[in-house]
Design an enzyme around this catalytic site. Structure first.
Site, PDB file in Angstrom:
ATOM      1  N   ASP A  60       0.848  -1.189   0.000  1.00 48.12           N
ATOM      2  CA  ASP A  60       0.000   0.000   0.000  1.00 48.12           C
ATOM      3  C   ASP A  60       0.886   1.243   0.000  1.00 48.12           C
ATOM      4  OD1 ASP A  60      -1.793   2.085   0.567  1.00 48.12           O
ATOM      5  OD2 ASP A  60      -3.106   0.732   1.710  1.00 48.12           O
ATOM      6  N   ASP A  63       1.539   3.032   3.163  1.00 47.66           N
ATOM      7  CA  ASP A  63       2.460   2.469   4.159  1.00 47.66           C
ATOM      8  C   ASP A  63       3.910   2.499   3.695  1.00 47.66           C
ATOM      9  OD1 ASP A  63       0.297   1.717   5.773  1.00 47.66           O
ATOM     10  OD2 ASP A  63       0.036  -0.162   4.651  1.00 47.66           O
ATOM     11  N   CYS A  91       9.981  21.708 -19.338  1.00 51.01           N
ATOM     12  CA  CYS A  91      10.335  21.045 -20.592  1.00 51.01           C
ATOM     13  C   CYS A  91       9.617  19.726 -20.793  1.00 51.01           C
ATOM     14  CB  CYS A  91      11.845  20.802 -20.664  1.00 51.01           C
ATOM     15  SG  CYS A  91      12.806  22.320 -20.709  1.00 51.01           S
ATOM     16  N   CYS A 188      29.495 -11.675  -6.757  1.00 52.40           N
ATOM     17  CA  CYS A 188      28.041 -11.539  -6.667  1.00 52.40           C
ATOM     18  C   CYS A 188      27.403 -12.918  -6.795  1.00 52.40           C
ATOM     19  CB  CYS A 188      27.508 -10.667  -7.789  1.00 52.40           C
ATOM     20  SG  CYS A 188      28.469  -9.187  -8.141  1.00 52.40           S
ATOM     21  N   CYS A 191      27.006 -15.309  -3.781  1.00 51.06           N
ATOM     22  CA  CYS A 191      25.890 -15.067  -2.865  1.00 51.06           C
ATOM     23  C   CYS A 191      24.546 -15.176  -3.584  1.00 51.06           C
ATOM     24  CB  CYS A 191      26.037 -13.687  -2.216  1.00 51.06           C
ATOM     25  SG  CYS A 191      27.317 -13.687  -0.926  1.00 51.06           S
ATOM     26  N   HIS A 192      24.399 -14.488  -4.711  1.00 51.20           N
ATOM     27  CA  HIS A 192      23.053 -14.308  -5.292  1.00 51.20           C
ATOM     28  C   HIS A 192      22.684 -15.331  -6.357  1.00 51.20           C
ATOM     29  CE1 HIS A 192      22.403 -10.770  -2.953  1.00 51.20           C
ATOM     30  NE2 HIS A 192      23.533 -10.225  -3.381  1.00 51.20           N
ATOM     31  N   CYS A 233      27.750  -4.062  -1.316  1.00 51.72           N
ATOM     32  CA  CYS A 233      27.996  -5.506  -1.428  1.00 51.72           C
ATOM     33  C   CYS A 233      29.473  -5.775  -1.723  1.00 51.72           C
ATOM     34  CB  CYS A 233      27.090  -6.143  -2.485  1.00 51.72           C
ATOM     35  SG  CYS A 233      25.407  -6.535  -1.881  1.00 51.72           S
TER      36      CYS A 233
HETATM   37  C1  HEC Z   1      28.789 -12.016   0.931  1.00 47.60           C
HETATM   38  C2  HEC Z   1      27.539 -12.069   0.279  1.00 47.60           C
HETATM   39  C3  HEC Z   1      27.221 -11.092  -0.827  1.00 47.60           C
HETATM   40  C4  HEC Z   1      27.936 -10.781  -1.948  1.00 47.60           C
HETATM   41  C5  HEC Z   1      29.296 -11.292  -2.370  1.00 47.60           C
HETATM   42  C6  HEC Z   1      27.126  -9.843  -2.689  1.00 47.60           C
HETATM   43  N1  HEC Z   1      25.967  -9.589  -2.027  1.00 47.60           N
HETATM   44 FE1  HEC Z   1      24.380  -8.522  -2.719  1.00 47.60          FE
HETATM   45  N2  HEC Z   1      23.405  -8.821  -0.976  1.00 47.60           N
HETATM   46  C7  HEC Z   1      23.851  -9.594   0.070  1.00 47.60           C
HETATM   47  C8  HEC Z   1      22.878  -9.588   1.138  1.00 47.60           C
HETATM   48  C9  HEC Z   1      23.004 -10.315   2.473  1.00 47.60           C
HETATM   49  C10 HEC Z   1      21.807  -8.773   0.682  1.00 47.60           C
HETATM   50  C11 HEC Z   1      20.493  -8.449   1.415  1.00 47.60           C
HETATM   51  C12 HEC Z   1      19.526  -9.598   1.269  1.00 47.60           C
HETATM   52  C13 HEC Z   1      19.239  -9.922  -0.166  1.00 47.60           C
HETATM   53  O1  HEC Z   1      18.413  -9.262  -0.814  1.00 47.60           O
HETATM   54  O2  HEC Z   1      19.900 -10.838  -0.697  1.00 47.60           O
HETATM   55  C14 HEC Z   1      22.159  -8.334  -0.655  1.00 47.60           C
HETATM   56  C15 HEC Z   1      21.341  -7.549  -1.454  1.00 47.60           C
HETATM   57  C16 HEC Z   1      21.618  -7.222  -2.760  1.00 47.60           C
HETATM   58  C17 HEC Z   1      20.705  -6.507  -3.630  1.00 47.60           C
HETATM   59  C18 HEC Z   1      19.323  -5.986  -3.248  1.00 47.60           C
HETATM   60  C19 HEC Z   1      18.239  -6.918  -3.678  1.00 47.60           C
HETATM   61  C20 HEC Z   1      16.877  -6.400  -3.306  1.00 47.60           C
HETATM   62  O3  HEC Z   1      15.896  -6.843  -3.915  1.00 47.60           O
HETATM   63  O4  HEC Z   1      16.751  -5.575  -2.413  1.00 47.60           O
HETATM   64  C21 HEC Z   1      21.335  -6.371  -4.830  1.00 47.60           C
HETATM   65  C22 HEC Z   1      20.791  -5.679  -6.058  1.00 47.60           C
HETATM   66  C23 HEC Z   1      22.629  -7.006  -4.707  1.00 47.60           C
HETATM   67  N3  HEC Z   1      22.774  -7.514  -3.434  1.00 47.60           N
HETATM   68  C24 HEC Z   1      23.563  -7.087  -5.723  1.00 47.60           C
HETATM   69  C25 HEC Z   1      24.842  -7.610  -5.570  1.00 47.60           C
HETATM   70  C26 HEC Z   1      25.874  -7.550  -6.580  1.00 47.60           C
HETATM   71  C27 HEC Z   1      25.689  -6.961  -7.962  1.00 47.60           C
HETATM   72  C28 HEC Z   1      26.984  -8.117  -6.045  1.00 47.60           C
HETATM   73  C29 HEC Z   1      28.375  -8.209  -6.604  1.00 47.60           C
HETATM   74  C30 HEC Z   1      28.995  -7.005  -6.967  1.00 47.60           C
HETATM   75  C31 HEC Z   1      26.642  -8.581  -4.726  1.00 47.60           C
HETATM   76  N4  HEC Z   1      25.347  -8.239  -4.459  1.00 47.60           N
HETATM   77  C32 HEC Z   1      27.495  -9.284  -3.889  1.00 47.60           C
HETATM   78  C33 HEC Z   1      25.037 -10.303   0.120  1.00 47.60           C
HETATM   79  C34 HEC Z   1      25.998 -10.307  -0.872  1.00 47.60           C
HETATM   80  C1  HEC Z   2      15.462  23.073 -21.069  1.00 49.33           C
HETATM   81  C2  HEC Z   2      14.711  21.865 -21.232  1.00 49.33           C
HETATM   82  C3  HEC Z   2      14.851  20.772 -20.209  1.00 49.33           C
HETATM   83  C4  HEC Z   2      14.899  20.856 -18.857  1.00 49.33           C
HETATM   84  C5  HEC Z   2      14.884  22.070 -17.960  1.00 49.33           C
HETATM   85  C6  HEC Z   2      14.976  19.493 -18.377  1.00 49.33           C
HETATM   86  N1  HEC Z   2      14.998  18.636 -19.424  1.00 49.33           N
HETATM   87 FE1  HEC Z   2      15.180  16.626 -19.333  1.00 49.33          FE
HETATM   88  N2  HEC Z   2      15.343  16.525 -21.357  1.00 49.33           N
HETATM   89  C7  HEC Z   2      15.234  17.600 -22.207  1.00 49.33           C
HETATM   90  C8  HEC Z   2      15.536  17.155 -23.543  1.00 49.33           C
HETATM   91  C9  HEC Z   2      15.536  18.031 -24.792  1.00 49.33           C
HETATM   92  C10 HEC Z   2      15.840  15.788 -23.460  1.00 49.33           C
HETATM   93  C11 HEC Z   2      16.315  14.882 -24.548  1.00 49.33           C
HETATM   94  C12 HEC Z   2      15.238  14.219 -25.235  1.00 49.33           C
HETATM   95  C13 HEC Z   2      15.849  13.290 -26.258  1.00 49.33           C
HETATM   96  O1  HEC Z   2      17.049  13.221 -26.368  1.00 49.33           O
HETATM   97  O2  HEC Z   2      15.090  12.612 -26.930  1.00 49.33           O
HETATM   98  C14 HEC Z   2      15.687  15.420 -22.064  1.00 49.33           C
HETATM   99  C15 HEC Z   2      15.829  14.139 -21.585  1.00 49.33           C
HETATM  100  C16 HEC Z   2      15.594  13.755 -20.268  1.00 49.33           C
HETATM  101  C17 HEC Z   2      15.594  12.398 -19.789  1.00 49.33           C
HETATM  102  C18 HEC Z   2      15.779  11.146 -20.657  1.00 49.33           C
HETATM  103  C19 HEC Z   2      14.424  10.831 -21.202  1.00 49.33           C
HETATM  104  C20 HEC Z   2      14.418   9.789 -22.265  1.00 49.33           C
HETATM  105  O3  HEC Z   2      13.335   9.243 -22.505  1.00 49.33           O
HETATM  106  O4  HEC Z   2      15.449   9.491 -22.856  1.00 49.33           O
HETATM  107  C21 HEC Z   2      15.342  12.466 -18.446  1.00 49.33           C
HETATM  108  C22 HEC Z   2      15.255  11.285 -17.469  1.00 49.33           C
HETATM  109  C23 HEC Z   2      15.185  13.858 -18.097  1.00 49.33           C
HETATM  110  N3  HEC Z   2      15.341  14.594 -19.209  1.00 49.33           N
HETATM  111  C24 HEC Z   2      14.917  14.318 -16.829  1.00 49.33           C
HETATM  112  C25 HEC Z   2      14.903  15.652 -16.477  1.00 49.33           C
HETATM  113  C26 HEC Z   2      14.791  16.149 -15.128  1.00 49.33           C
HETATM  114  C27 HEC Z   2      14.679  15.250 -13.876  1.00 49.33           C
HETATM  115  C28 HEC Z   2      14.838  17.499 -15.177  1.00 49.33           C
HETATM  116  C29 HEC Z   2      14.856  18.463 -14.048  1.00 49.33           C
HETATM  117  C30 HEC Z   2      15.748  18.228 -12.937  1.00 49.33           C
HETATM  118  C31 HEC Z   2      14.946  17.856 -16.583  1.00 49.33           C
HETATM  119  N4  HEC Z   2      14.977  16.718 -17.333  1.00 49.33           N
HETATM  120  C32 HEC Z   2      15.033  19.140 -17.052  1.00 49.33           C
HETATM  121  C33 HEC Z   2      14.927  18.880 -21.845  1.00 49.33           C
HETATM  122  C34 HEC Z   2      14.934  19.378 -20.557  1.00 49.33           C
END
Ligand code: HEC
Ligand code: HEC
Ligand code: HEC
Lengths: 272, 157
Positions: A60, A63, A91, A188, A191-192, A233
């Site tokens: 929800d 929450d 924009c 990664c 663990c995963h 991680c």
């Molecule tokens: C030593 C164990 C370990 C290793 C190595 C590790 N992780 Fe994790 N990771 C965890 C634990 C524990 C959690 C929290 C519980 C879970 O979601 O698995 C976590 C959570 C995550 C989450 C969040 C998942 C979610 O749904 O919230 C991501 C994304 C993630 N790890 C990616 C990675 C990646 C990419 C790497 C390698 C670069 C990596 N982890 C290496 C232990 C590990």
């Molecule tokens: C002055 C105009 C302008 C402002 C201000 C602006 N944008 Fe953009 N934005 C653009 C244009 C132009 C593109 C490029 C569209 C393309 O390349 O097709 C873009 C692209 C993006 C994209 C990629 C969208 C896609 O589908 O590829 C994101 C995310 C984004 N803007 C977020 C933001 C956010 C968050 C802000 C404010 C913090 C912001 N923009 C402010 C003009 C603006």
């Protein structure tokens, strides 16, 4: 093993989220994508590995503590930049214009040829179109905006491309996934993949999917991005970790996301 | 060279010089995974070993192993096999070898090597995420390894 199968299984459950505008049924388990067919039959969202009360918080929006961050993201979306007077809304109109984007990221940007995560797209606009300094990869502002934009794709199936220009990045991410880093020499996959479903002390190991990110993590009482989770991680293997937003972790995010192709984007998940 | 660096690192880390020349991680020799000689020349202390095994920053063995003989440990993991009866299955030398570097007994094991100082990919300074230079201090000291072995030898069924 003495603890038996009860500990090894993800919980059988269905995630139907009550949102402001109705109910959304999320795909939290499905057939493994083709490239993983040799490894898993079925992929599971991390949601299935959490306790009952943690899972309930995601049913929800009222929450789900992560929604407060998305609300703040909406304020930022509408706010005019002090530097330029521009706003995201100016924009892009409403945030619903971002629908579908989260499901296909990371991707290789057609214009620049660079591998882009959602943070990169946001910062591209923040710097080149709003004249501001780049937001920190794991800053509060960035997480609020990641939350808001990810939520627009809630329920869409993750569908990142792994071929064509993405192939080389994907291969690099895959290699990292199986590399045993640090003094604990753990990948990664240790663990995963090999131990998903097992308990590592009190933690129930999931498949480490990123479809739920950004996630509200109860332990931190805050939002955690996929990049941040990877940093943690890897650090936990007693390794020199990589920086959030580094080329390495972007490639890893692409690869890990591809292991979840077919699961729903959860928008903002809740984890312990 | 590697050995000298190791000694220098140990001194820098403030370890006191032991009377018996401890076997350093680089000088450990395995025979089919087993290590005959005590790393310290002394017997270990089982009670201290039990502490090492249940302390997260040290052995943290219970992260992966259930040990029925340690009923007070909350939420042990179940990645490795239960350790009860380990002393019936393995000799002292084999247990020492498993604790020092389990990969010499179980190829590709998930179990970390607790007495090894080099040969890592991106080694870090404990859990800080920062880089560390090899040789690293091993996860357990020679004495802690002996203490753990002494505790494992009590696990008879
Ligand atoms: C030593 C164990 C370990 C290793 C190595 C590790 N992780 Fe994790 N990771 C965890 C634990 C524990 C959690 C929290 C519980 C879970 O979601 O698995 C976590 C959570 C995550 C989450 C969040 C998942 C979610 O749904 O919230 C991501 C994304 C993630 N790890 C990616 C990675 C990646 C990419 C790497 C390698 C670069 C990596 N982890 C290496 C232990 C590990
Ligand atoms: C002055 C105009 C302008 C402002 C201000 C602006 N944008 Fe953009 N934005 C653009 C244009 C132009 C593109 C490029 C569209 C393309 O390349 O097709 C873009 C692209 C993006 C994209 C990629 C969208 C896609 O589908 O590829 C994101 C995310 C984004 N803007 C977020 C933001 C956010 C968050 C802000 C404010 C913090 C912001 N923009 C402010 C003009 C603006
Ligand atoms: C990250 C997981 C992990 C940790 C931490 C760990 N082990 Fe293991 N251990 C294993 C696995 C997995 C095996 C099974 C061997 C294999 O196939 O790799 C094992 C096997 C063993 C065995 C042989 C099993 C038997 O009884 O027949 C012993 C003894 C052992 N471990 C002791 C320890 C001790 C002592 C510690 C801590 C100092 C420890 N382990 C820490 C994962 C771990």
């Amino acid at each position: 093993l003495s603890l038996g199968a009860a500990f090894a299984d993800p919980v059988e459950d269905e995630l139907v989220v009550t949102a402001e505008d109705g109910e959304i049924t999320l795909v939290t388990t499905t057939k493994a994508p083709g490239h993983l067919a040799e490894t898993f039959d079925t992929i599971w969202s991390g949601w299935h590995f959490r306790e009952d009360d943690t899972r309930d918080l995601q049913r929800d929006d009222f929450d789900n503590p992560g929604m407060l961050f998305a609300d703040r993201g909406l304020d930022r979306w509408n706010a005019k930049s002090e530097a330029s007077g521009a706003s995201c809304a100016g924009c892009h109109e409403g945030p619903e214009s971002m629908k579908g984007l989260r499901a296909v990221l990371p991707r290789v940007d057609a214009k620049t040829g660079k591998l882009m995560i959602l943070e990169d797209y946001i910062n591209d606009c923040v710097t080149t179109r709003m004249g501001e300094e780049a937001w920190g990869m794991t800053s509060g502002k960035m997480k609020d905006m990641l939350g808001l934009i990810s939520l627009q794709s809630r329920g869409e199936p993750v569908n990142v491309a792994i071929d064509g220009p993405a192939a080389e990045f994907w291969a690099k991410g895959r290699e990292m996934y199986y590399t045993r880093y640090g003094q604990l020499e753990m990948a990664c996959a240790n663990c995963h993949e090999q131990n998903a479903g097992m308990m590592i002390r009190a933690d129930h190991l999931s498949q480490g999917q990123v479809n739920g990110f950004p996630t509200y993590r109860l332990k931190d009482a805050g939002m955690v991005t996929a990049q941040q989770r990877f940093v943690g991680c890897i650090r936990d293997t007693r390794a020199e970790t990589f920086k959030a937003g580094s080329d390495e972790l972007k490639a890893l995010e692409l690869y890990v996301a591809s292991r979840g192709n077919g699961l729903s984007v959860e928008g903002i998940s809740v984890r312990h | 060279m590697a050995k000298r660096l190791w000694v220098a690192a140990a001194i820098l880390a403030g370890h006191s010089a032991p009377a018996f020349a401890e076997i350093s991680p680089v000088d450990v020799t395995f025979a089919e995974g087993a290590i005959e000689q005590s790393l310290t020349g002394q017997a270990g202390d089982a009670a201290s070993g039990a502490k090492v095994m249940t302390t997260a920053a040290l052995g943290n063995c219970v992260a992966c192993h259930v040990i029925d003989a340690m009923p007070d440990v909350e939420f042990p993991g179940n990645i490795g096999p239960p350790l009860d009866g380990a002393a019936d299955r393995w000799s002292e030398a084999q247990l020492r070898g498993i604790v020092v570097n389990a990969k010499m007994t179980f190829e590709g094991s998930f179990m970390p090597a607790f007495y090894k100082s080099a040969g890592y990919i991106r080694p870090g300074d404990t859990y800080t995420g920062k880089a560390a230079q090899e040789p690293l201090p091993p996860i357990l000291t020679a004495q802690q390894v002996e203490d753990v072995v002494a505790y494992l030898l009590t696990l008879k069924e």
